[in-house]
Design an enzyme around this catalytic site. Structure first.
Site, PDB file in Angstrom:
ATOM      1  N   SER A  78       5.714   3.066   6.409  1.00 43.31           N
ATOM      2  CA  SER A  78       4.542   3.731   5.845  1.00 43.31           C
ATOM      3  C   SER A  78       3.258   2.899   5.952  1.00 43.31           C
ATOM      4  O   SER A  78       2.845   2.560   7.049  1.00 43.31           O
ATOM      5  CB  SER A  78       4.872   4.079   4.389  1.00 43.31           C
ATOM      6  N   ARG A 520       3.693  -1.140 -15.589  1.00 45.84           N
ATOM      7  CA  ARG A 520       5.036  -0.772 -15.124  1.00 45.84           C
ATOM      8  C   ARG A 520       5.491  -1.730 -14.022  1.00 45.84           C
ATOM      9  O   ARG A 520       4.649  -2.247 -13.258  1.00 45.84           O
ATOM     10  CB  ARG A 520       5.063   0.682 -14.598  1.00 45.84           C
TER      11      ARG A 520
HETATM   12  C1  16G Z   1       6.792   4.651  -2.979  1.00 47.91           C
HETATM   13  C2  16G Z   1       6.794   6.111  -3.317  1.00 47.91           C
HETATM   14  C3  16G Z   1       5.425   6.562  -3.760  1.00 47.91           C
HETATM   15  C4  16G Z   1       4.939   5.698  -4.890  1.00 47.91           C
HETATM   16  C5  16G Z   1       5.033   4.240  -4.553  1.00 47.91           C
HETATM   17  C6  16G Z   1       4.801   3.389  -5.781  1.00 47.91           C
HETATM   18  C7  16G Z   1       8.099   7.803  -2.209  1.00 47.91           C
HETATM   19  C8  16G Z   1       8.415   8.472  -0.917  1.00 47.91           C
HETATM   20  N1  16G Z   1       7.176   6.877  -2.148  1.00 47.91           N
HETATM   21  O1  16G Z   1       6.006   4.375  -1.875  1.00 47.91           O
HETATM   22  O2  16G Z   1       5.534   7.880  -4.176  1.00 47.91           O
HETATM   23  O3  16G Z   1       3.601   5.993  -5.217  1.00 47.91           O
HETATM   24  O4  16G Z   1       6.341   3.945  -4.108  1.00 47.91           O
HETATM   25  O5  16G Z   1       4.981   2.051  -5.478  1.00 47.91           O
HETATM   26  O6  16G Z   1       8.681   8.103  -3.241  1.00 47.91           O
HETATM   27  P1  16G Z   1       5.165   0.969  -6.607  1.00 47.91           P
HETATM   28  O7  16G Z   1       6.402   1.317  -7.399  1.00 47.91           O
HETATM   29  O8  16G Z   1       5.253  -0.313  -5.881  1.00 47.91           O
HETATM   30  O9  16G Z   1       3.938   1.030  -7.471  1.00 47.91           O
HETATM   31 MG    MG Z   2       3.642   6.961   3.823  1.00 39.97          MG
END
Ligand code: 16G
Ligand code: MG
Length: 558
Positions: A78, A520
């Site tokens: 991504s 979080r």
């Molecule tokens: C992942 C999630 C995205 C979320 C991000 C938060 C999917 C496909 N992707 O990329 O939705 O915003 O994690 O990241 O579920 P974090 O937990 O590091 O803040």
């Molecule tokens: Mg992406």
């Protein structure tokens, strides 16, 4: 099962031999611990070959467990930098892998030796009640990362271990949402969702977009930052199918330039830095005030828009919240115009996370649009959105889509229009259900959704932006020795642990006007995230600093 016990045992032994042979080519590196997290497995590409081999085994087990339903495998990281890569599985409905299977993925990935991999595999077959005689169908794709081809080889080695027991379909290089689309379309036995090919995807969207704005084009030109990723290819393919209705200026399309992917461009850069990508500025975009531009992320499942404010000469972001609000209001208006009967009433709602700007939530609730708040991560939003007839979900970071329930589609198809206006509204709602990717957030499809709504409203970016003013906000990444001591609750709006910290955060919130903050643990990185918003930038800063200090104190760093 048709084969005799001896024959079955022999077949199993042959399969294990084939797996062992492949697994020996892809040994697990020592001292690496893998976790199938919110975005699947994601880490440095060099650490991933053994994981890809093992993911193949799990994908086949899942497909066989579901009697040959097609499972998707996407190789991408991504918005991460180029040296990273990742892999995630897609369930037959086109949604993320069933969460109860995430754990099996983690277990397989962490088997230290080929022997332990074989015994874990055999245990899983029994424990998950997989009949190995069932067929298996796997469709897979990768993004443009240079590490992709070798990882695909590792995946294929895992699939090949099953010989004729698996049918595979490689989509080559494509976006994450196109892979999800193909999985969903392949499994849709009614054939109504669309042709299960990249071409089918383009045709379906082009047709719906023409229905929606065909008589309003050509639309104003749109600048699209493709993050030097696979979205560039998808956009080129799509515009070739669509023709001139939407004149796009693709930027950052250098998919072959080493190091360019997501570098100083893309949706994540724009959202986190809250600024134009330098390349977009250089493209002369800023001379054209009010002109809108958008950025995809590296695998084109996220999108944010932005423009240059006319009089203030400043960068203005139109993120996932702004998209959700505009789209929900517009679809709500269409439902009203459709003049459905009391029995046919369709319920529309919006799903957000705690990261949604407070102003967006207030805007929606004050207009009686129900808003649900769920934990971060697409699977949570997706499931909550399925509870509405028309469920709009977006993360502030630009990942989102609009789900139409079976009931909504059936109702719209069966409704009797009472006027030309209601007939049009019904036609447009159905066209939106075709235009919007029903499996997952999709930058390309969301871009067309935004463009269609803007065209119908007769708006440019400034009019869209005028709905509400974002509260100033800050996002801080705090590195802590052990993030597991932070446990969030209440859709991540509060901390349950460490005990007492939440009270201190709330005390800090009360000290600034319209203050809101939460903490979080990240699901994708080894850190804790602090979010703070307040009426003014200065107050948002001070709240973010205070809460960050509280987090450090609680983790014993001060
Ligand atoms: C992942 C999630 C995205 C979320 C991000 C938060 C999917 C496909 N992707 O990329 O939705 O915003 O994690 O990241 O579920 P974090 O937990 O590091 O803040
Ligand atoms: Mg992406």
């Amino acid at each position: 099962m048709s084969s005799s016990p001896t024959k079955a045992a022999h077949e199993h032994a042959v399969l294990l031999n084939a797996i062992a042979e492949g697994a020996n080519q892809y040994p697990k590196p020592e001292h690496v611990n893998y976790t199938y997290g919110t975005a699947g497995f994601r880490t440095l590409a060099s650490k991933l070959p053994s994981v890809l081999f093992r993911v193949a085994l799990l994908a086949v087990l899942r497909s066989k467990r579901l009697e040959g339903a097609t499972i998707g495998v996407m190789v991408t990281a991504s918005h991460n930098p180029e040296p990273d890569n990742g892999v995630k599985l897609v369930d037959p409905s086109g949604e993320m892998l069933d969460p109860t299977w995430e754990h099996h993925a983690t277990t397989l990935a962490n088997c230290p030796t080929t022997e332990s991999l074989l015994s874990t595999f055999t245990t899983l077959v029994t424990h998950l009640r997989v009949d190995l005689h069932q067929p298996a169908n796997i469709v897979y794709a990768r993004d443009t990362r240079p590490s992709g081809p070798d990882l695909i080889k590792a995946l294929e080695a895992g699939l090949n271990a099953f010989g004729d027991g698996v049918k595979v379909n490689s989509l080559g290089v494509t976006t994450t949402p196109i892979l999800h689309y193909v999985v969903k379309a392949t499994n849709d036995k009614t054939g109504e969702y669309g042709q299960p090919t990249v071409e089918g995807y383009n045709q379906k969207m082009a047709k719906a977009f023409k229905t929606l704005v065909g008589n309003k084009g050509p639309l104003a030109p749109l600048y699209v930052d493709c993050a030097n990723g696979v979205g560039a290819n998808a956009l080129a393919d799509f515009t070739a199918t669509l023709g001139d209705l939407l004149p796009v200026h693709p930027l950052n399309t250098a998919t072959g330039t080493p190091g360019a992917l997501n570098h100083h461009c893309g949706a994540d850069f724009v959202k986190t830095k809250q600024q134009f990508p330098p390349s977009v500025q250089a493209a002369g975009f800023l001379n054209k005030r009010g002109t809108r531009a958008c950025s995809f992320d590296g695998d084109a499942d996220r999108i944010v828009y932005y423009y240059l404010h006319e009089s203030k000469n400043t960068f203005r972001l139109l993120d996932g919240d702004k998209i959700a609000v505009m789209v929900a209001m517009f679809l709500g208006d269409l439902i009203a115009k459709a003049k459905l009967t009391e029995d046919e009433k369709l319920y529309l709602g919006v799903v957000q996370t705690a990261y949604a700007n407070g102003s967006s939530t207030k805007y929606l609730t004050s207009r009686n649009i129900p808003v649900t708040c769920v934990s971060t991560g697409v699977k949570h939003l997706h499931h909550a959105a399925q509870r509405y007839d028309i469920g709009v979900y977006f993360e502030a970071n630009g990942h989102g889509t609009v789900l139409f329930s079976d009931n909504a589609i059936k109702t719209l198809k069966g409704a009797s229009p009472t006027s030309p206006e209601s007939a049009n509204a019904i036609k447009y709602l159905l066209a939106f259900s075709e235009l919007i990717n029903q499996a997952v957030g999709d930058a390309l499809s969301d871009m067309l959704l935004v463009e269609a709504v803007l065209a119908h409203r007769g708006w440019g970016a400034p009019e869209w932006d005028a709905g509400y003013e974002d509260l100033p906000n800050r996002l801080v990444k705090v590195e802590v020795p052990d993030r597991s001591i932070f446990v969030a609750t209440d859709a991540e709006r509060k901390l349950a642990y460490p005990v007492g910290l939440q009270e201190h955060i709330e005390e800090a919130m009360r000290k600034v006007e319209m203050g809101r903050s939460f903490v979080r643990p990240s699901g994708t990185e080894d850190c804790v995230r602090v979010y703070a918003e307040a009426k003014s930038s200065v107050e948002a800063d001070s709240l973010a600093i205070t809460v960050t200090d509280l987090v450090k104190l609680a983790s014993g760093q001060v």
